[in-house]
Design an enzyme around this catalytic site. Structure first.
Site, PDB file in Angstrom:
ATOM      1  N   GLN A 110      -7.769 -42.250 -44.742  1.00  0.00           N
ATOM      2  CA  GLN A 110      -8.381 -41.994 -43.441  1.00  0.00           C
ATOM      3  C   GLN A 110      -8.292 -43.254 -42.593  1.00  0.00           C
ATOM      4  O   GLN A 110      -8.766 -44.321 -42.990  1.00  0.00           O
ATOM      5  CB  GLN A 110      -9.847 -41.579 -43.570  1.00  0.00           C
ATOM      6  CG  GLN A 110     -10.395 -41.119 -42.216  1.00  0.00           C
ATOM      7  CD  GLN A 110     -11.880 -40.868 -42.237  1.00  0.00           C
ATOM      8  OE1 GLN A 110     -12.652 -41.804 -42.314  1.00  0.00           O
ATOM      9  NE2 GLN A 110     -12.284 -39.613 -42.137  1.00  0.00           N
ATOM     10  N   TYR A 190     -17.074 -42.522 -33.791  1.00  0.00           N
ATOM     11  CA  TYR A 190     -16.186 -43.680 -33.713  1.00  0.00           C
ATOM     12  C   TYR A 190     -15.249 -43.550 -32.509  1.00  0.00           C
ATOM     13  O   TYR A 190     -15.398 -42.647 -31.698  1.00  0.00           O
ATOM     14  CB  TYR A 190     -15.462 -43.860 -35.049  1.00  0.00           C
ATOM     15  CG  TYR A 190     -16.434 -44.125 -36.182  1.00  0.00           C
ATOM     16  CD1 TYR A 190     -17.163 -45.309 -36.231  1.00  0.00           C
ATOM     17  CD2 TYR A 190     -16.689 -43.162 -37.160  1.00  0.00           C
ATOM     18  CE1 TYR A 190     -18.091 -45.537 -37.243  1.00  0.00           C
ATOM     19  CE2 TYR A 190     -17.613 -43.395 -38.177  1.00  0.00           C
ATOM     20  CZ  TYR A 190     -18.308 -44.578 -38.207  1.00  0.00           C
ATOM     21  OH  TYR A 190     -19.236 -44.808 -39.197  1.00  0.00           O
ATOM     22  N   ARG A 238      -9.746 -35.532 -38.511  1.00  0.00           N
ATOM     23  CA  ARG A 238     -11.143 -35.179 -38.780  1.00  0.00           C
ATOM     24  C   ARG A 238     -11.906 -35.137 -37.457  1.00  0.00           C
ATOM     25  O   ARG A 238     -11.799 -36.054 -36.630  1.00  0.00           O
ATOM     26  CB  ARG A 238     -11.798 -36.183 -39.723  1.00  0.00           C
ATOM     27  CG  ARG A 238     -13.277 -35.877 -40.022  1.00  0.00           C
ATOM     28  CD  ARG A 238     -13.802 -36.833 -41.080  1.00  0.00           C
ATOM     29  NE  ARG A 238     -15.248 -36.835 -41.203  1.00  0.00           N
ATOM     30  CZ  ARG A 238     -15.932 -36.152 -42.116  1.00  0.00           C
ATOM     31  NH1 ARG A 238     -15.296 -35.363 -42.971  1.00  0.00           N
ATOM     32  NH2 ARG A 238     -17.247 -36.232 -42.194  1.00  0.00           N
ATOM     33  N   ARG A 343     -21.684 -35.809 -50.975  1.00  0.00           N
ATOM     34  CA  ARG A 343     -22.790 -36.003 -51.913  1.00  0.00           C
ATOM     35  C   ARG A 343     -22.541 -35.286 -53.240  1.00  0.00           C
ATOM     36  O   ARG A 343     -22.831 -35.822 -54.312  1.00  0.00           O
ATOM     37  CB  ARG A 343     -24.103 -35.523 -51.294  1.00  0.00           C
ATOM     38  CG  ARG A 343     -24.573 -36.391 -50.138  1.00  0.00           C
ATOM     39  CD  ARG A 343     -25.814 -35.811 -49.472  1.00  0.00           C
ATOM     40  NE  ARG A 343     -26.217 -36.629 -48.333  1.00  0.00           N
ATOM     41  CZ  ARG A 343     -27.177 -37.535 -48.369  1.00  0.00           C
ATOM     42  NH1 ARG A 343     -27.848 -37.733 -49.487  1.00  0.00           N
ATOM     43  NH2 ARG A 343     -27.481 -38.241 -47.299  1.00  0.00           N
TER      44      ARG A 343
END
Length: 402
Positions: A110, A190, A238, A343
């Site tokens: 990424q 971002y 993404r 998670r």
């Protein structure tokens, strides 16, 4: 988890699938997760090699790395974040890719430019963004930050060209390091998401104003990487509506904005879209505006189903996919093609194997993140709870609460 062993054994996530002309062992991916455990120079460490290899050994068909900075100017977001901008970084990443491939999985890097959300960059003083607007919220202590974000400098045309060049160069470095592809990080607040977001982008040039203009930079980067590296190298993207510093934001035009964004990225040459949901009750939080049953691209459908319909690309859904019943519904309902776990993968680096065997899944323990989201602290947590050594790399940080 209440599902029976028989249902788990037949879970649709365990079926092989195709991505970018290649076969994946199953539809389960490890989501990108910030680890801030590289060397001070951004070089991946032996502990990182073991960390990524463990997911592949546990049966995941696809591993997506943590956000990796693209250049040695303004892209770095965190101290001890890995990069793909120097020969030493490329060499160290090649050890990661070799180990993951040896365990039977594919791996994607990424690529991330933090923009105004940079809270640790030794290469430059100050930050940059689409406009000189202070980000909402405060820096994240689990990634060595504190206090308010600084006000970024508005990017010039030169700055934008430099950022695009950084993404292209980093993608070439990823290819040289043995990655199967890259994922352009245009989510979670971002830089590229800052261009997409109305309140952080007040530009009056070709990158500001309409949603078609605000997605232009991301599409430009995707096209530039595709031209540089050819048709076979994967170029994913993404996306998310929410951000690490703003959980409430949604694209103001709803499904109309989504259609423009997804179409632009499909036309730019993306291999896949990776869409992070707005919460862990995925089927509900991923619904778009309007009425409907949530099983398609029409009114009331999910954002990922719309992404599939508009772009014609494979779509990865992220958010709460460790819930095996929900995960099955996402796949069988036509909402997505692959599932990314954060998670759930941290607590269960062997999630696919446990799913296939009908074994009990471990619950995620937030103390894995305390006091900082590093592999070293994760190992300390492991010793404290006396987990078997095979679980050592399972503890860590979900990427900025995605």
């Amino acid at each position: 988890m209440s599902q029976s062993n028989a249902v788990r054994l037949e879970h649709p996530a365990l079926a092989p699938t195709r991505l970018g002309g290649q076969t994946l062992a199953n539809r389960l991916a490890v989501a990108p997760m910030t680890r801030v455990s590289a060397s001070p120079a951004g070089v991946p460490t032996p502990a990182m090699v073991d960390y990524y290899a463990r997911f592949a050994r546990g049966g995941f068909g696809l591993v997506i790395t943590e956000g990796t900075y693209t250049d040695e100017t303004f892209s770095q977001g965190y101290l001890h974040q890995p990069g793909l901008a120097s020969p030493a970084q490329v060499s160290a990443w090649s050890e990661v890719t070799a180990k993951v491939h040896a365990e039977g999985a594919r791996i994607v890097a990424q690529l991330m430019h933090a923009g105004a959300l940079s809270q640790g960059n030794p290469h430059r003083d100050g930050t940059v963004g689409p406009s000189a607007i202070r980000p909402r919220g405060e820096m994240m202590p689990e990634y060595r930050g504190s206090g308010l974000w600084p006000v970024p400098a508005a990017m010039t045309a030169y700055d934008i060209d430099e950022a695009v060049e950084g993404f292209v160069d980093a993608a070439a470095h990823a290819c040289a390091a043995g990655f199967d592809g890259i994922e352009v990080h245009a989510a979670n607040g971002y830089l590229l998401d800052q261009f997409l977001t109305t309140y952080t982008n007040h530009r009056d040039d070709e990158y500001g104003g309409s949603v078609a203009n605000r997605v232009r930079l991301t599409a430009r980067i995707v096209t530039a990487i595709r031209v540089a590296l050819g048709p076979d190298f994967w170029v994913g993207v993404r996306l998310s509506q929410t951000k690490v510093n703003d959980f409430e934001y949604r694209w103001p035009g709803g499904s109309a904005d989504a259609r423009v964004i997804f179409a632009a990225l499909g036309e730019a040459g993306a291999t896949y879209l990776h869409v992070a949901s707005e919460g862990r009750n995925w089927i509900e939080t991923a619904r778009l505006d309007g009425d409907g049953d949530g099983n398609g691209a029409g009114p009331g459908g999910t954002i990922t189903a719309l992404a599939r319909d508009v772009s014609g690309l494979p779509v990865i859904a992220n958010g709460g996919m460790h819930d095996v019943e929900q995960a099955a519904q996402v796949l069988t309902g036509g909402h997505a093609d692959l599932l990314a776990l954060a998670r759930g993968a941290l607590a269960n680096p062997d999630f696919p194997q446990r799913l296939a065997a009908g074994e009990r899944l471990r619950e995620f323990d937030h103390s894995m993140l305390t006091p900082m989201a590093t592999l070293e602290n994760a190992e300390r947590w492991r010793r404290a709870v006396d987990l078997p050594s095979s679980d050592a790399a399972a503890a860590g940080s979900e990427e900025a609460r995605t």
